[in-house]
Design an enzyme around this catalytic site. Structure first.
Site, short mmCIF file in Angstrom:
data_model
loop_
_atom_site.label_atom_id
_atom_site.label_comp_id
_atom_site.label_asym_id
_atom_site.label_seq_id
_atom_site.Cartn_x
_atom_site.Cartn_y
_atom_site.Cartn_z
N GLU A 89 -86.05 50.46 35.61
CA GLU A 89 -84.91 51.22 36.13
C GLU A 89 -84.16 51.78 34.93
O GLU A 89 -83.43 51.05 34.25
CB GLU A 89 -84.00 50.30 36.96
CG GLU A 89 -84.61 49.83 38.27
CD GLU A 89 -84.73 50.95 39.30
OE1 GLU A 89 -84.06 51.99 39.16
OE2 GLU A 89 -85.53 50.77 40.24
N CYS A 148 -75.73 54.83 35.39
CA CYS A 148 -77.02 55.52 35.23
C CYS A 148 -77.08 56.75 36.12
O CYS A 148 -77.81 57.69 35.84
CB CYS A 148 -78.15 54.57 35.57
SG CYS A 148 -78.01 53.88 37.23
P1 NAD Z 1 -80.77 48.29 26.78
O1 NAD Z 1 -82.14 48.83 27.00
O2 NAD Z 1 -80.20 48.35 25.41
O3 NAD Z 1 -80.67 46.77 27.26
C1 NAD Z 1 -81.16 46.33 28.50
C2 NAD Z 1 -81.58 44.87 28.39
O4 NAD Z 1 -82.64 44.78 27.47
C3 NAD Z 1 -80.48 43.93 27.91
O5 NAD Z 1 -80.49 42.76 28.71
C4 NAD Z 1 -80.90 43.61 26.48
O6 NAD Z 1 -80.55 42.29 26.08
C5 NAD Z 1 -82.40 43.76 26.52
N1 NAD Z 1 -82.96 44.18 25.22
C6 NAD Z 1 -82.36 44.91 24.26
N2 NAD Z 1 -83.19 45.10 23.22
C7 NAD Z 1 -84.35 44.48 23.53
C8 NAD Z 1 -85.59 44.32 22.85
N3 NAD Z 1 -85.81 44.83 21.66
N4 NAD Z 1 -86.58 43.63 23.46
C9 NAD Z 1 -86.38 43.09 24.68
N5 NAD Z 1 -85.22 43.21 25.37
C10 NAD Z 1 -84.21 43.89 24.80
O7 NAD Z 1 -79.86 49.12 27.82
P2 NAD Z 1 -78.33 49.00 28.14
O8 NAD Z 1 -77.52 49.52 27.02
O9 NAD Z 1 -78.03 47.65 28.66
O10 NAD Z 1 -78.23 49.99 29.39
C11 NAD Z 1 -78.04 51.36 29.28
C12 NAD Z 1 -79.19 52.11 29.86
O11 NAD Z 1 -79.58 51.54 31.10
C13 NAD Z 1 -78.84 53.55 30.19
O12 NAD Z 1 -79.91 54.38 29.81
C14 NAD Z 1 -78.68 53.55 31.69
O13 NAD Z 1 -78.90 54.81 32.28
C15 NAD Z 1 -79.70 52.55 32.09
N6 NAD Z 1 -79.40 51.99 33.40
C16 NAD Z 1 -80.21 52.26 34.43
C17 NAD Z 1 -79.91 51.77 35.70
C18 NAD Z 1 -80.79 52.06 36.88
O14 NAD Z 1 -80.61 51.39 37.90
N7 NAD Z 1 -81.71 52.99 36.81
C19 NAD Z 1 -78.78 50.99 35.88
C20 NAD Z 1 -77.96 50.72 34.79
C21 NAD Z 1 -78.27 51.22 33.55
#
Ligand code: NAD
Length: 460
Positions: free
Chosen positions: A213, A247
């Site tokens: 997502e 998002c």
């Molecule tokens: P992110 O990808 O930085 O983090 C998401 C999760 O991944 C966190 O729990 C984090 O701890 C983990 N993570 C971070 N680095 C990692 C790594 N190297 N290896 C494994 N796991 C890791 O994203 P974010 O800043 O939390 O969220 C923002 C993004 O999420 C935006 O692009 C937004 O559009 C998207 N988003 C999408 C939805 C949806 O339903 N489609 C909903 C909310 C947010």
């Protein structure tokens, strides 16, 4: 950081619990859903507090975009759980009678939910509902960037659920890396496209299926044939809710040049009415999650001409609802998902060029169109691709359990909410049953002389 050994132990225990058949019992699933709903109700006050501390989230936004969404999803699951989980008889061609066939949904096993910080409760609980309804176990990793909500979720889940069934593992990147190194039966990831690639690569090592997502640049087309007042209310609500950190937030506006000035004037007046002269003082306006995101957003303010807002305060993580005009497609603000309260405007004179511009980007999670013109609505729907479309509104399609939610291409893969969640966390096992009282020899060797009969039978 949570160690590999600790994580392996949790998964091992959950595998045993799942294998014992505890989670697939329908009554068990109903009980767990009831428990989850009660848990959210009992924790309502603490949820508001945690979301306020993490994001300065207004109580009404917590209620509508976190708690109500969850409650509606649980109620919908109660209603359909038995129907979704029943085996379905499917058609068998007469040539194969007296055989019969059924499709039997069954749980996948031990699942992993990794989540984002912007709706830190809802984005963890909504997939969890799918996990429970489909009869699985779950390990949950909330986002470390919303620490108050993360620890609240860990505490309330631990108080009510057996860790061999559902376990929250708190932590940051390293914990997440340790989790994805393990073998799960499904990984449900919400976050950015760059981390999704890491998650999917790790999942591929175990051939674990994933839902991703993600986000993207959601275009919002504003035609001239609109009710301006209503358009502005619905548009600014969707853009500045949670300070643009959604998002599904409209990322940029493509405005018919005839109405741009009127639109801006209406937006100015409406924002003042919604958040007052100084939105920093408004109890109804959220904050940027942290300094890193604040600094990223501040850089985006350098392009074009700020025509509304623009005030910032780093200590308070505040960025005013901001509209930027005179933007070009080449500006930084048009390169990446904004994910903040900054709204660039580009005008169009020809809808075909606007559609071509949208299609030159990665496929977005959502596409918005404000127009009363039904021909234009059809044209835009048919000539663009996006996870979902919302006409004359923003974000609301997310709230319907009957609409599968998810991205396409760069905005994600897989769908959830309602039945789509059940499908995501289920394996549909195909079962063919052939009784032993009849057996015609047409398919067994020797084949000689059988092809003419077969052609007649199968009507070639
Ligand atoms: P992110 O990808 O930085 O983090 C998401 C999760 O991944 C966190 O729990 C984090 O701890 C983990 N993570 C971070 N680095 C990692 C790594 N190297 N290896 C494994 N796991 C890791 O994203 P974010 O800043 O939390 O969220 C923002 C993004 O999420 C935006 O692009 C937004 O559009 C998207 N988003 C999408 C939805 C949806 O339903 N489609 C909903 C909310 C947010």
């Amino acid at each position: 950081m949570t160690s590999n050994t600790f994580i392996s132990k949790i998964i091992c225990k959950q595998r045993e619990y799942f294998a014992a058949g505890n989670t697939s019992n329908i009554e068990f699933r109903v009980q767990q859903l009831k428990q989850l709903k009660q848990l959210i109700a009992d924790s309502e006050g603490r949820i508001y507090k945690a979301l306020q501390l993490d994001l300065h989230k207004p109580m009404l936004e917590c209620f509508t975009s976190e708690i109500t969404i969850i409650n509606k999803e649980i109620d919908n699951a109660f209603k359909y759980l038995k129907c979704w989980s029943s085996p379905q008889k499917v058609k068998v061609p007469w040539q194969l009678l007296p055989a019969s066939a059924i499709v039997r949904p069954e749980p996948l096993g031990v699942t992993l939910i990794i989540s984002s910080w912007n709706y830190p409760l809802q984005l963890v609980i909504m997939p969890l509902i799918g996990v429970i309804v489909a009869g699985n176990c779950a390990v949950i990793k909330p986002s470390e960037l919303a620490p108050h909500t993360s620890s609240l979720v860990a505490e309330i889940i631990a108080n009510k659920f057996n860790p061999e069934y559902i376990k929250v593992v708190e932590g940051g990147i390293e914990t997440s890396q340790n989790l994805i190194a393990e073998k799960f039966d499904y990984i449900f990831f919400t976050g950015s496209a760059s981390i999704a690639k890491i998650v999917m690569t790790a999942a591929a090592k175990h051939l674990t299926p994933v839902t991703l997502e993600l986000g993207g640049k959601n275009p919002c087309i504003i035609d001239a044939d609109i009710d301006i007042k209503q358009t502005i209310k619905r548009l600014t609500w969707g853009k500045f809710l949670n300070a643009g950190q959604s998002c599904l937030a409209p990322d940029y506006l493509l405005v018919n040049y005839h109405i741009k000035d009127d639109l801006l004037e209406e937006m100015r007046q409406h924002l003042q009415k919604a958040y007052g002269n100084d939105p920093q003082l408004s109890p109804d306006y959220a904050r940027i999650i942290n300094k890193k995101h604040f600094d990223r957003l501040e850089k985006l303010l350098k392009a074009g001409e700020i025509v509304i807002g623009g005030k910032i305060n780093r200590d308070d993580l505040y960025i005013a609802p901001t509209v930027i005009d005179s933007i070009t497609w080449e500006d930084d603000v048009m390169q990446e998902e904004i994910f903040g309260p900054i709204l660039p405007i580009i005008t169009y004179t020809n809808i075909f060029s606007a559609i071509a511009a949208i299609n030159s980007y990665t496929k977005p999670l959502a596409l918005y169109l404000f127009s009363r013109n039904k021909t234009l609505q059809k044209q835009v729907i048919e000539s663009t691709t996006s996870g979902g479309v919302c006409l004359n509104d923003t974000m609301m399609h997310f709230s319907l359990p009957s609409l599968p939610f998810g991205g396409v291409g760069g905005s994600g893969m897989g769908k959830y909410h309602g039945k789509a969640s059940f499908d995501t966390f289920s394996h549909y096992k195909s079962i063919y049953k052939n009784p032993q009282w009849l057996d015609i020899d047409w398919r067994y060797p020797p084949y000689q002389g059988k092809i003419a009969f077969l052609k007649r039978l199968l009507k070639f």
